[in-house]
Design an enzyme around this catalytic site. Structure first.
Site, mmCIF file in Angstrom:
data_model
loop_
_atom_site.group_PDB
_atom_site.id
_atom_site.type_symbol
_atom_site.label_atom_id
_atom_site.label_comp_id
_atom_site.label_asym_id
_atom_site.label_seq_id
_atom_site.Cartn_x
_atom_site.Cartn_y
_atom_site.Cartn_z
ATOM 1 N N LYS A 105 -5.577 12.562 6.283
ATOM 2 C CA LYS A 105 -6.888 11.900 6.232
ATOM 3 C C LYS A 105 -8.028 12.899 6.419
ATOM 4 O O LYS A 105 -8.060 13.647 7.400
ATOM 5 C CB LYS A 105 -6.951 10.824 7.324
ATOM 6 N N CYS A 148 -8.253 4.604 4.989
ATOM 7 C CA CYS A 148 -9.310 3.909 5.744
ATOM 8 C C CYS A 148 -10.728 4.426 5.447
ATOM 9 O O CYS A 148 -11.249 4.210 4.357
ATOM 10 C CB CYS A 148 -8.972 3.979 7.233
ATOM 11 N N GLU A 170 -2.503 2.006 7.997
ATOM 12 C CA GLU A 170 -2.711 3.338 8.588
ATOM 13 C C GLU A 170 -1.959 3.438 9.919
ATOM 14 O O GLU A 170 -1.939 2.487 10.707
ATOM 15 C CB GLU A 170 -4.220 3.479 8.838
#
Lengths: 259, 259
Positions: free
Chosen positions: B110, B144, B41
């Site tokens: 995200k 994540c 990430e």
């Protein structure tokens, strides 16, 4: 509160033998100070005996529920157990929670029937899994295969479950459930999950044992191996776990349209 | 297909250093026959450097995407990497998949921003996680914290994902994610999950390494420890796993009203 899991030898053949084994476990749980005992799926009349499910299934309020209520009242210990429930022509794979005074706290009919035998023996439940309050905590009920789907535990967690109790009959060879999925359900929902299994052989079907209480951090609170066992452990307060140990806080969840 | 995960040392400070490390990994992955490499990430410009996120963020089609496309084309290896994306006034925590010919296969912003730093630096994505096809397989993207929620992986699995690729920056102390939740997501969805993390210290934030590829049976296909690593493993065909190893078949799911 102390929670007890009964990991029962699977080959006890009659309902009477099984009630005797349950009574012995309830007495031991009471002596150890447990407030609640969880027994396996289809404790009555047994799991791998499809011919007996419809033949022996009892109704709600019938002799099995009465016998379980007597045990709970006698020992002052709440009880969750699985049983074959008859309602008219329908037979359900059910679980009931009974309080220490013998009152029924919750009743559940398994939603996710597993495999051909279960689908032939039982009608699938069509009501949401229930919650009940005991000792200042909120508990939810599921049965066996239900816990493998994240949706059912999540539904209970959204409705406030702090601990999910799961009578099960998980065969040997499927240990990824107790090793991986039960702790994951606990961790992702910030709740305890208690999974009470059989061990040994039942008419050619071997069970894997490994009954487990998983904590909201995904760690094992207590677990059994493959022999018969009664495991009893104090459930810590949820607030005693550090926030960073609890994953994927439900309050954080965002679901885009179409996801 | 062989899949490579780059577990990168977190303390490389400039985008150039990070692109150099990525290039070295792409060359090694190509030499080992990998078809796809997953990097962490915010590979560009870095994770724990909030002042630089808005200052250095690049747009889609800008120099970072071009540099990554050049690497993919040069080495003939597809690439998934995280980066800070600017779009007008908005800055996103993004990941892009680039094919071995340098074309963009998928782009993702995200959804589940983690913690105060991320929420201060980035706007949260509001589009469903994307899928792309490569080498006859269907891949999905998450970043994540997204993977800790069962809902996002489930949404990708419902849409046909056979493998979910997850650039991450998971600090030390949160190892329950790679140890428990990543394998559970794989097992409950019958899909591979690949989780590429940092290791080492980045401005006082220690990362836990433990990058992992989990299989649809919940077992580890390959995993790194805590030092820097490039792990490369063949992804078996999904059909090569026995049905009983894969839990909670999506086709079985039943959701009662109100559950």
């Amino acid at each position: 509160m102390k929670l007890a899991l009964l990991q029962m030898q699977a080959d006890l053949t009659t309902a009477e033998e099984r009630l005797d084994a349950l009574e012995a476990a309830m007495a031991s749980a009471a002596a150890a100070g447990a407030g609640l005992l969880v027994a396996p799926e289809l404790l009555l009349p047994g799991y791998n005996c499809p011919a007996r499910h419809a033949a022996e299934a009892e109704p709600r309020g019938g002799p099995w529920e009465m016998a379980a209520a007597d045990l709970a009242r006698t020992h002052g210990v709440a009880l969750v157990f699985g049983w074959a429930e008859r309602d008219g022509e329908d037979v359900w794979n059910a679980a009931t929670a009974i309080g220490p005074d013998g009152t029924v706290l919750a009743h559940y009919r398994k939603i996710q029937l597993f495999g051909e035998m279960e689908r032939a023996s039982f009608r699938a439940g069509d009501a949401p899994p229930p919650l009940f309050e005991l000792g200042g905590r909120r508990f939810g009920l599921l049965i066996c295969y239900d816990i493998e789907f994240p949706e059912h535990a999540r539904g209970l967690a959204r409705r406030g479950a702090q601990a999910i109790l799961v009578p099960t009959a998980n065969p040997a060879g499927y240990e990824h459930v107790q090793r991986l999925l039960v702790p994951a359900r606990a961790c992702e929902n910030g709740a305890f999950v208690a999974y009470a299994n059989y061990c040994g052989d039942d008419g050619g079907l071997a069970f894997g044992g490994g009954s487990v209480i998983a904590g909201p951090d995904g760690a094992v609170v207590a677990a059994a191996g493959t022999p018969p066992a009664l495991i009893i452990a104090e459930l810590p307060e949820l607030g005693s776990y550090p926030a960073e140990a609890i994953s994927a806080q439900l309050a954080d969840l965002r679901l885009p349209d179409g996801a």
